[in-house]
Structure formats: C-alpha cells, structure tokens
Design a protein around this motif. Structure first.
Motif, PDB file in Angstrom:
ATOM      1  N   GLN A  69       0.816  -1.154   0.030  1.00 25.20           N
ATOM      2  CA  GLN A  69      -0.038  -0.048   0.006  1.00 25.20           C
ATOM      3  C   GLN A  69       0.712   1.290   0.007  1.00 25.20           C
ATOM      4  OE1 GLN A  69      -3.403  -0.200  -0.024  1.00 25.20           O
ATOM      5  NE2 GLN A  69      -3.506  -2.467   0.396  1.00 25.20           N
ATOM      6  N   SER A  70       0.204   2.528  -0.013  1.00 25.69           N
ATOM      7  CA  SER A  70       0.983   3.719  -0.167  1.00 25.69           C
ATOM      8  C   SER A  70       0.802   4.142   1.346  1.00 25.69           C
ATOM      9  CB  SER A  70       0.510   4.600  -1.170  1.00 25.69           C
ATOM     10  OG  SER A  70       0.597   4.002  -2.365  1.00 25.69           O
ATOM     11  N   GLY A  72       0.279   5.308   4.801  1.00 28.48           N
ATOM     12  CA  GLY A  72       0.564   4.739   6.143  1.00 28.48           C
ATOM     13  C   GLY A  72       0.512   3.145   6.268  1.00 28.48           C
ATOM     14  N   GLY A  73       0.473   2.653   4.980  1.00 23.59           N
ATOM     15  CA  GLY A  73       0.489   1.141   4.709  1.00 23.59           C
ATOM     16  C   GLY A  73       1.861   0.755   4.065  1.00 23.59           C
ATOM     17  N   SER A  74       2.684   1.747   3.831  1.00 20.85           N
ATOM     18  CA  SER A  74       3.849   1.527   2.993  1.00 20.85           C
ATOM     19  C   SER A  74       5.104   0.622   3.675  1.00 20.85           C
ATOM     20  CB  SER A  74       4.566   2.708   2.266  1.00 20.85           C
ATOM     21  OG  SER A  74       4.745   3.592   3.286  1.00 20.85           O
ATOM     22  N   HIS A  75       4.856   0.442   4.885  1.00 24.99           N
ATOM     23  CA  HIS A  75       5.917  -0.636   5.645  1.00 24.99           C
ATOM     24  C   HIS A  75       5.644  -2.055   5.447  1.00 24.99           C
ATOM     25  CE1 HIS A  75       2.552   0.020   8.206  1.00 24.99           C
ATOM     26  NE2 HIS A  75       2.728  -1.017   8.897  1.00 24.99           N
ATOM     27  N   VAL A  76       4.576  -2.260   4.963  1.00 26.62           N
ATOM     28  CA  VAL A  76       4.341  -3.777   4.651  1.00 26.62           C
ATOM     29  C   VAL A  76       4.512  -4.002   2.924  1.00 26.62           C
ATOM     30  CG1 VAL A  76       2.462  -5.534   4.538  1.00 26.62           C
ATOM     31  CG2 VAL A  76       2.661  -3.756   6.196  1.00 26.62           C
ATOM     32  N   ARG A 110       8.506  -3.963   7.124  1.00 30.08           N
ATOM     33  CA  ARG A 110       8.212  -4.788   8.391  1.00 30.08           C
ATOM     34  C   ARG A 110       7.592  -5.808   8.396  1.00 30.08           C
ATOM     35  NH1 ARG A 110       8.647  -0.423  12.700  1.00 30.08           N
ATOM     36  NH2 ARG A 110       7.509  -1.783  14.121  1.00 30.08           N
ATOM     37  N   GLN A 113       3.054  -9.170   2.796  1.00 29.61           N
ATOM     38  CA  GLN A 113       2.004  -9.704   2.826  1.00 29.61           C
ATOM     39  C   GLN A 113       1.703 -10.356   1.457  1.00 29.61           C
ATOM     40  OE1 GLN A 113      -1.060  -7.183   4.293  1.00 29.61           O
ATOM     41  NE2 GLN A 113      -2.564  -7.771   2.806  1.00 29.61           N
ATOM     42  N   TYR A 157       0.598 -13.543   5.730  1.00 35.84           N
ATOM     43  CA  TYR A 157       1.198 -12.607   6.367  1.00 35.84           C
ATOM     44  C   TYR A 157       2.676 -13.006   7.131  1.00 35.84           C
ATOM     45  CZ  TYR A 157       1.499  -7.609   8.368  1.00 35.84           C
ATOM     46  OH  TYR A 157       1.702  -6.724   8.956  1.00 35.84           O
TER      47      TYR A 157
END
Lengths: 161, 161
Positions: A69-70, A72-76, A110, A113, A157
C-alpha cells in the motif's frame, strides 16, 4: 543459482515464464490472455523491484517486491513469484522466497503480505508456511478455478520484526 | 440526495473531498501529499466506476467500484468511499454504500471486498457490519496511524448471493 535484479535483456525469458504461469488460470488472478506489453508493464511497474533466478545462463524464475500500500501502509511489502513450468521441483521458488524476505528486510519493510493465495495452490501454501507466513484472512469463494470452480483464497502475512 | 456516475465537471469537488480525506492520513493508505493529477488518475482509473453523491447542487461524497482482481478473481468487487469532512453525519456514506451494493449486483459481481479497513476507523466498521460485511482477515499492525502508531487493518467481505 544466482538471484539478481532483472534488466531489459531479461524481458524475453520473463515474459515466457509469466505467460506460461498465467495461461493456466489456476493460481494468479490475472487475465490468462494478457499481452506481453501489459504483463511487462505490470512486472516492471513503478515502485516495483523485479528479480530473476538464473542458473547456467538460464532464467528459471522471477519475482517482484513492492510496497503493498502507499502512505500509512507502505511499511508492509507485497511479493509475487513465478517459476518456469519446466524448472519446478528444483527449489527455485524457495530460493526466491528466502531472497525476497532478505531483500524486504534490507529495504526496511516490517512485514510481507500475500493478498491472494488461491487455496488450491497447496505447494505454495506449504512453502509459505515453512517460511513463517500465517493465514490471516480467508476470502470466501474469491477465485474461479478453471477446473474446481469457485474456491477460497487466503491472505498470508509474515512479520519481519 | 442523488447518487450518479461522476463526470468531468465533478473533478474539482472530487479532488477537494479526496484531498481533505487523505490529508489526515488516518484512514486511507494513500500518500497524504498525493497530487491532484495522480489522485484523479487513481479515482478515474481503467475498469473503475466513479460515482458522486449530490444534494442541492453540492457534491458531498464520492465512491469508486471496480473488480478487486483480474482473471479468476474478477467476480469480486472492491469499493472505496469518501465523504467531505463538512458533510459528515448526514447519511451520505450509508447511502453511497447501499447504492454501491446495488450497483455491484447490477454489474454481476458476486461479492464486495474491502482490502484495507483501518481498525481505528470505528464508524466505517460499524457501518460495514450493519450492511452485512464481515471481517474475514486481520492484518497485524499493517497501518501506521499518525497519532496511534501501528494499528491493525481488517479485510471485510460481503457476499451478494
């Protein structure tokens, strides 16, 4: 076997693998009739790292790694793997997956997924579980398998911390 | 309130809503600093149906509907909703969601999936549950909330059959 970043001369072997993998329509939610141009645009898209597994001068597999994701989700991270049908059973998938986890760590992700693991793809699920992935979601009948009809899909995940 | 397909003259109000919603960075995994051009390219992308909710000549909300995957996954829809911050509490979100379920049915989808519902977005989760959505997956600490830090994310799913 060497796993390295893909480059322009790898387009031909990558397309051959991509086409062979999606043409069966039983593991990827990708149009089996996708064009070479669209396939390569997808596999080499913006924000995507593309890798190949090479052995004796031959590309036996390829994978991509990207933010799932971009914002706030970009650490996955998200990743997708393809092995040439005639190169299966040689550990290429596992080697690429291990390389992927290492790369994802190096790039600061981090977690990794998988958004869409078809529940009938047992060899892949077994491998992901061996590598520490857990099923964190089940999408009811979210995939139309060409022989088995509507089947469930797993979200898998793995934390890297 | 009228919900209808979006057109070119709606770009300005849609961008105002989009920008206001993503700028807070607490519900969407979208870069809070995304440009107008990229935002509109995303909201009016290929294979995407875009709608607006209009009341007294004013656009109070917008939503998109699209296949969540291609190929064997294209029977499941994905949707995303945005309500103008100064138009909340008027039932626009619920009206758009009900319209969306009806449209998804009409277009032949068999289910609707939300891939990324931030667990702190309680009003959205309450609404989706009221509309028959179930949490089918939990992505551990998959969202970095600007105030609350790393929080879980839900995958939500509703069959239309």
């Amino acid at each position: 076997m060497k796993i390295r970043a893909a480059a322009e001369p790898d387009h031909d072997p990558i397309w051959r693998i991509f086409h062979a993998v999606v043409a069966t329509g039983d593991t990827y939610a990708i149009d089996p009739y996708i064009s070479r141009e669209k396939a390569l645009a997808y596999w080499f898209g913006a924000d995507i790292q593309t890798y190949v597994a090479e052995s004796a001068g031959r590309i036996g597999g390829t994978y991509i790694l990207r933010p799932n994701q971009s914002g706030g989700g970009s650490h996955v991270a998200n990743a997708a793997f393809m092995v040439a049908p005639d190169a299966r059973g040689q550990g290429i998938g596992r080697a690429m997956a291990e390389h992927c986890l290492s790369e994802a760590c190096r790039l600061g992700f981090r977690a990794v997924q998988f958004n869409f693991v078809v529940s009938t793809n047992e060899s892949a699920i077994r491998l992901w579980k061996q590598l520490g992935f857990k099923i964190v979601g089940t999408l009811p009948v979210a995939f139309r398998h060409p022989e088995k009809g509507y089947v469930d899909v797993f979200v898998m995940y793995r934390s890297l911390r």
